[in-house]
Design an enzyme around this catalytic site. Structure first.
Site, short mmCIF file in Angstrom:
data_model
loop_
_atom_site.label_atom_id
_atom_site.label_comp_id
_atom_site.label_asym_id
_atom_site.label_seq_id
_atom_site.Cartn_x
_atom_site.Cartn_y
_atom_site.Cartn_z
N GLU A 157 0.81 -1.22 0.00
CA GLU A 157 0.00 0.00 0.00
C GLU A 157 0.85 1.27 0.00
O GLU A 157 0.43 2.32 0.47
CB GLU A 157 -0.98 -0.01 1.18
CG GLU A 157 -1.96 -1.17 1.12
CD GLU A 157 -2.97 -1.18 2.25
OE1 GLU A 157 -2.74 -0.47 3.26
OE2 GLU A 157 -3.98 -1.89 2.14
N GLU B 86 -5.21 -7.82 -1.91
CA GLU B 86 -5.50 -8.40 -0.60
C GLU B 86 -6.98 -8.26 -0.26
O GLU B 86 -7.62 -7.26 -0.56
CB GLU B 86 -4.66 -7.74 0.50
CG GLU B 86 -4.82 -6.24 0.61
CD GLU B 86 -3.91 -5.64 1.67
OE1 GLU B 86 -4.42 -5.32 2.75
OE2 GLU B 86 -2.71 -5.50 1.41
#
Length: 249
Positions: free
Chosen positions: A83, A176
């Site tokens: 991220e 994810e």
């Protein structure tokens, strides 16, 4: 494909050995290159915008990790961060050192054939890896929305069949998906005081759904329930009401 989201850990050689044997592709994400949006350059206020502290040491360790794992056939790709992308100097170094050998470059993207490149460019010894794509971050370059926006997830209980529906995720590759889970009972007893051993109570709502009420310690540690009133019926009670922690976890 397994994403090795390992909290700063380059997965062990034994792991890749058995991935090789059983035909699993290991998706080496930020645990290989130790960058995460949790603590590196994101958040309000922005945390550690120039992290890590020692860029040269970080890059040296990244090179060692590549040399350690690059020959495993189960390795799928390198990813710079979870991220988040690495700091510009680190990211540029990884892009340069992990560029693909011409034999692995897409002719559609490069516009040139392998015969057009120099002899030095064809020499595999000139490449740190040369056989695996480098993705700068888990939500960039074709992952999630490809722009770094927080478009992964969701992170809550789902019906098992939901994961297989065509409309479950709007982008091409979801890096994810969070479901739910708790440590096994032995771990909870070893790490929490007895008041943390109390399992959630199950409160039936007028709409027929179940609301879980965890103890304060579980609440503090961000327990995610096995039900979502209005959307997902409780997945624990499908197996009967748990009697105690050993039964629950």
């Amino acid at each position: 494909m397994i994403r090795c989201w390992g909290c700063g850990l380059a997965e062990r050689l034994e792991f890749y050995h058995y991935c090789d044997i059983y035909g699993l592709l290991g998706y080496t994400a930020w645990q290989e290159f130790w960058i995460t949006g949790d603590v590196d350059g994101r958040g309000v206020p922005v945390s550690n915008p120039n992290g890590p502290l020692d860029h040269d040491l970080f890059t040296l360790c990244a090179r060692d990790t590549v040399k350690l794992l690059r020959n495993h056939p189960s390795l799928a790709l390198w990813v710079g961060g979870n991220e988040q992308v690495p700091a510009p100097d680190i990211n540029n170094a990884l892009k340069d050192e992990l560029k693909l050998h011409p034999h692995f470059e897409s002719l559609h993207n490069t516009g040139e054939s392998v015969q057009d490149v120099s002899a030095d460019s064809k020499d595999p010894s000139q490449y740190l890896d040369g056989t695996h794509i480098y993705i700068q971050g888990s939500m960039w370059d074709g992952f999630a929305d490809g722009k770094g926006d927080f478009t992964d997830g969701p992170y809550e209980i789902q019906y098992p069949e939901s994961f297989f529906k065509d409309d479950f995720y709007q982008h091409g590759f979801n890096p994810e998906v969070g479901s739910v889970g708790v440590p096994v009972a032995a771990t909870i007893k070893a790490t929490m005081p007895p008041e943390g051993w109390k399992i959630p109570s199950f409160k039936k709502l007028p709409n027929g759904f179940i609301e879980e009420v965890p103890n304060p310690i579980w609440e503090y540690h961000k327990y995610i329930p096995y039900s979502k009133p209005g959307k997902v019926h409780n997945q624990i009670l499908l197996y009967g009401a748990p009697a105690d922690l050993n039964d629950f976890a």
